[in-house]
Design a protein around this motif. Sequence first.
Motif, PDB file in Angstrom:
ATOM      1  N   LEU A 171       0.835  -1.206   0.000  1.00 50.88           N
ATOM      2  CA  LEU A 171       0.000   0.000   0.000  1.00 50.88           C
ATOM      3  C   LEU A 171       0.868   1.254   0.000  1.00 50.88           C
ATOM      4  O   LEU A 171       0.559   2.236  -0.673  1.00 50.88           O
ATOM      5  CB  LEU A 171      -0.933  -0.005   1.216  1.00 50.88           C
ATOM      6  CG  LEU A 171      -2.204  -0.827   1.007  1.00 50.88           C
ATOM      7  CD1 LEU A 171      -2.813  -1.223   2.342  1.00 50.88           C
ATOM      8  CD2 LEU A 171      -3.222  -0.051   0.172  1.00 50.88           C
ATOM      9  N   ASP A 172       1.976   1.211   0.736  1.00 46.59           N
ATOM     10  CA  ASP A 172       2.895   2.350   0.729  1.00 46.59           C
ATOM     11  C   ASP A 172       3.398   2.597  -0.690  1.00 46.59           C
ATOM     12  O   ASP A 172       3.431   3.744  -1.157  1.00 46.59           O
ATOM     13  CB  ASP A 172       4.066   2.068   1.684  1.00 46.59           C
ATOM     14  CG  ASP A 172       4.947   3.287   1.906  1.00 46.59           C
ATOM     15  OD1 ASP A 172       4.457   4.418   1.726  1.00 46.59           O
ATOM     16  OD2 ASP A 172       6.127   3.102   2.260  1.00 46.59           O
ATOM     17  N   ALA A 173       3.751   1.521  -1.391  1.00 50.21           N
ATOM     18  CA  ALA A 173       4.244   1.669  -2.773  1.00 50.21           C
ATOM     19  C   ALA A 173       3.167   2.284  -3.663  1.00 50.21           C
ATOM     20  O   ALA A 173       3.434   3.216  -4.431  1.00 50.21           O
ATOM     21  CB  ALA A 173       4.676   0.313  -3.329  1.00 50.21           C
ATOM     22  N   ILE A 231       0.574   4.107  -2.773  1.00 54.51           N
ATOM     23  CA  ILE A 231       0.286   5.493  -2.370  1.00 54.51           C
ATOM     24  C   ILE A 231       1.417   6.430  -2.813  1.00 54.51           C
ATOM     25  O   ILE A 231       1.182   7.550  -3.257  1.00 54.51           O
ATOM     26  CB  ILE A 231       0.026   5.563  -0.848  1.00 54.51           C
ATOM     27  CG1 ILE A 231      -1.245   4.795  -0.511  1.00 54.51           C
ATOM     28  CG2 ILE A 231      -0.063   7.008  -0.372  1.00 54.51           C
ATOM     29  CD1 ILE A 231      -1.425   4.465   0.955  1.00 54.51           C
ATOM     30  N   GLN A 232       2.650   5.939  -2.708  1.00 58.40           N
ATOM     31  CA  GLN A 232       3.778   6.766  -3.167  1.00 58.40           C
ATOM     32  C   GLN A 232       3.678   7.018  -4.674  1.00 58.40           C
ATOM     33  O   GLN A 232       3.975   8.117  -5.149  1.00 58.40           O
ATOM     34  CB  GLN A 232       5.099   6.094  -2.796  1.00 58.40           C
ATOM     35  CG  GLN A 232       5.314   6.159  -1.286  1.00 58.40           C
ATOM     36  CD  GLN A 232       6.584   5.507  -0.802  1.00 58.40           C
ATOM     37  OE1 GLN A 232       6.946   5.693   0.339  1.00 58.40           O
ATOM     38  NE2 GLN A 232       7.254   4.748  -1.636  1.00 58.40           N
ATOM     39  N   ALA A 233       3.256   5.990  -5.418  1.00 61.83           N
ATOM     40  CA  ALA A 233       3.093   6.166  -6.863  1.00 61.83           C
ATOM     41  C   ALA A 233       2.010   7.211  -7.135  1.00 61.83           C
ATOM     42  O   ALA A 233       2.189   8.135  -7.941  1.00 61.83           O
ATOM     43  CB  ALA A 233       2.741   4.832  -7.514  1.00 61.83           C
ATOM     44  N   VAL A 290      -0.932  12.609   2.124  1.00 56.55           N
ATOM     45  CA  VAL A 290      -0.945  11.344   2.882  1.00 56.55           C
ATOM     46  C   VAL A 290       0.368  11.225   3.668  1.00 56.55           C
ATOM     47  O   VAL A 290       0.363  10.964   4.881  1.00 56.55           O
ATOM     48  CB  VAL A 290      -1.106  10.108   1.960  1.00 56.55           C
ATOM     49  CG1 VAL A 290      -0.890   8.829   2.761  1.00 56.55           C
ATOM     50  CG2 VAL A 290      -2.472  10.088   1.291  1.00 56.55           C
ATOM     51  N   HIS A 291       1.490  11.454   2.979  1.00 54.91           N
ATOM     52  CA  HIS A 291       2.777  11.326   3.670  1.00 54.91           C
ATOM     53  C   HIS A 291       3.025  12.478   4.646  1.00 54.91           C
ATOM     54  O   HIS A 291       3.688  12.289   5.669  1.00 54.91           O
ATOM     55  CB  HIS A 291       3.914  11.172   2.662  1.00 54.91           C
ATOM     56  CG  HIS A 291       4.046   9.757   2.181  1.00 54.91           C
ATOM     57  ND1 HIS A 291       3.215   9.248   1.212  1.00 54.91           N
ATOM     58  CD2 HIS A 291       4.842   8.741   2.586  1.00 54.91           C
ATOM     59  CE1 HIS A 291       3.519   7.969   1.018  1.00 54.91           C
ATOM     60  NE2 HIS A 291       4.506   7.632   1.837  1.00 54.91           N
ATOM     61  N   GLY A 292       2.489  13.653   4.343  1.00 52.59           N
ATOM     62  CA  GLY A 292       2.624  14.768   5.278  1.00 52.59           C
ATOM     63  C   GLY A 292       1.942  14.474   6.608  1.00 52.59           C
ATOM     64  O   GLY A 292       2.440  14.835   7.675  1.00 52.59           O
ATOM     65  N   PRO A 326       2.493   1.510  12.155  1.00 56.94           N
ATOM     66  CA  PRO A 326       3.472   1.296  11.086  1.00 56.94           C
ATOM     67  C   PRO A 326       3.193   2.267   9.939  1.00 56.94           C
ATOM     68  O   PRO A 326       2.027   2.603   9.678  1.00 56.94           O
ATOM     69  CB  PRO A 326       3.209  -0.151  10.637  1.00 56.94           C
ATOM     70  CG  PRO A 326       2.387  -0.771  11.713  1.00 56.94           C
ATOM     71  CD  PRO A 326       1.665   0.334  12.416  1.00 56.94           C
ATOM     72  N   HIS A 327       4.260   2.669   9.244  1.00 59.03           N
ATOM     73  CA  HIS A 327       4.121   3.686   8.195  1.00 59.03           C
ATOM     74  C   HIS A 327       3.076   3.302   7.146  1.00 59.03           C
ATOM     75  O   HIS A 327       2.217   4.109   6.779  1.00 59.03           O
ATOM     76  CB  HIS A 327       5.482   3.916   7.531  1.00 59.03           C
ATOM     77  CG  HIS A 327       5.420   4.817   6.346  1.00 59.03           C
ATOM     78  ND1 HIS A 327       5.150   6.160   6.453  1.00 59.03           N
ATOM     79  CD2 HIS A 327       5.558   4.561   5.016  1.00 59.03           C
ATOM     80  CE1 HIS A 327       5.142   6.703   5.253  1.00 59.03           C
ATOM     81  NE2 HIS A 327       5.382   5.757   4.356  1.00 59.03           N
ATOM     82  N   GLY A 328       3.152   2.047   6.677  1.00 52.05           N
ATOM     83  CA  GLY A 328       2.227   1.619   5.613  1.00 52.05           C
ATOM     84  C   GLY A 328       0.777   1.663   6.064  1.00 52.05           C
ATOM     85  O   GLY A 328      -0.116   2.044   5.296  1.00 52.05           O
ATOM     86  N   ALA A 387      -0.480   3.628   8.532  1.00 51.07           N
ATOM     87  CA  ALA A 387      -0.880   5.043   8.673  1.00 51.07           C
ATOM     88  C   ALA A 387      -1.242   5.622   7.300  1.00 51.07           C
ATOM     89  O   ALA A 387      -2.271   6.283   7.136  1.00 51.07           O
ATOM     90  CB  ALA A 387       0.254   5.850   9.322  1.00 51.07           C
ATOM     91  N   CYS A 388      -0.416   5.337   6.309  1.00 47.37           N
ATOM     92  CA  CYS A 388      -0.687   5.842   4.948  1.00 47.37           C
ATOM     93  C   CYS A 388      -2.002   5.257   4.422  1.00 47.37           C
ATOM     94  O   CYS A 388      -2.827   5.976   3.847  1.00 47.37           O
ATOM     95  CB  CYS A 388       0.449   5.465   3.997  1.00 47.37           C
ATOM     96  SG  CYS A 388       1.965   6.391   4.263  1.00 47.37           S
ATOM     97  N   ALA A 389      -2.187   3.954   4.618  1.00 51.63           N
ATOM     98  CA  ALA A 389      -3.371   3.282   4.078  1.00 51.63           C
ATOM     99  C   ALA A 389      -4.648   3.866   4.676  1.00 51.63           C
ATOM    100  O   ALA A 389      -5.631   4.112   3.969  1.00 51.63           O
ATOM    101  CB  ALA A 389      -3.291   1.777   4.365  1.00 51.63           C
TER     102      ALA A 389
HETATM  103 FE   LIG Z   1       5.754   5.959   2.218  1.00 53.48          FE
END
Ligand SMILES: [Fe+2]
Length: 408
Positions: free
Chosen positions: A206-208, A210-212, A275-277, A289-291, A293-295
């Motif tokens: 999901l992090d990947a 969202i980063q995309a 999202v990352h901010g 975990p980062h992923g 939180a982003c999700a």
């Molecule tokens: Fe990330």
Amino acid sequence: MRVPFLISLRTGPAGTFTVRLPRVVSFGYGCRGEVSQIAAEYGSRVCFVTGKRSLKASGALNELVEAAREAGLEVTVFNEVEAEPLVSTVDVVRDTLLTEDCEVVIPVGGGSVIDVGKAAAALVDSELSTADHLAGADMPDDGLPIIAVPTTAGTGAEVTPNAVLRDPKAGVKASLRGEHLLPVAAIVDPQLTMGAPPQVTAYSGLDAFIQALEAYTSLGASPFTNALALEAIVRTGYALRVVYVDPKSWAGRESMALGSLLAGIALASARLGLVHGLAHPIGMQYHLPHGLACALLLPHVVEFNLPACTDKYTACARALGVGEGPGDLLAWTRELLPQLGIETTLKDQGLREEDFAKIIPVTLESGSTKHNPREVGEEDVAALLRHIIDPESPLPAPKEDEADGTRQ
Ligand SMILES: [Fe+2]
């Protein structure tokens, strides 16, 4: 008259952009065999940096260490990196690099491991602590070469010039940035991601994705990053559920690893978004975990950004084959989380209005937030967070210049 969006996206002004990449980017099943040869070009004493359990258990670390020894390299192993890593761990690795007189750093692991390896390599010559640098002290002029070998399809840390670290004393989770954090080589072998358990696969995947998506819609996006980011959105968007359900799918793991790599290259140049901010202060506050939180932020931020990126969200929905308009992308992101076993919400995780005063200033300071396609002020973040807690609470109405995607 507005130009039809696909034409305007493909033929609009290219602007100016700079792309900094590792000297070598190697991808594919079995490419981990190149690690020793590339390391030998930089020195004979190497330090493998890795996590506490997983790699040792999978046998991959032993394989890489043995190959390095057979190639005549002197090997040191630091295998104590934790998830969401601390500045103090980087300090310990820096000491190890100095004591063992290492010439090359080879982080083999997920984003945390790669970030620690990169930070230690870049700060090895500094007199200051890692915490001082995270607080803003200048980075040294030189560092050790880094050969990054990811074992999760997620952060893209193998191709980015930053490292996310935590300093609990200062109550900060932030990014260290500097040119010596960029690896000289990124060796992306999808086979190393095969052993990742479903939850790690879901969070990092999901992090990947969202980063995309955030690189694609970022204010820093260029035609170069758009090409990579949209490919990464499609690859990770399709493959996420495949590898969650069937962790041994070679095609699925390959697609995730490639999507993650492409997203990493895109974000290194384009930067990210809201999202990352928000994910850093929220992850820190509620120990997520980062992923994850982003999700948990993803559908809400897509909803908030919708007025400012209708064209690009439409392109995403079409490329993913999930619809013909921006609302279809939003609906798809809402459906995605439960399909990956994520049933919780930020409210469940403790998000409450009393904490906004801690979350909002950090969010507004973040470089990711500054690249968000929709302008974000203090009241906007507060309204968004209130909306996340209570969907009845309204999102701020778009300003006039945000309503047609022109800021993007
Ligand atoms: Fe990330």
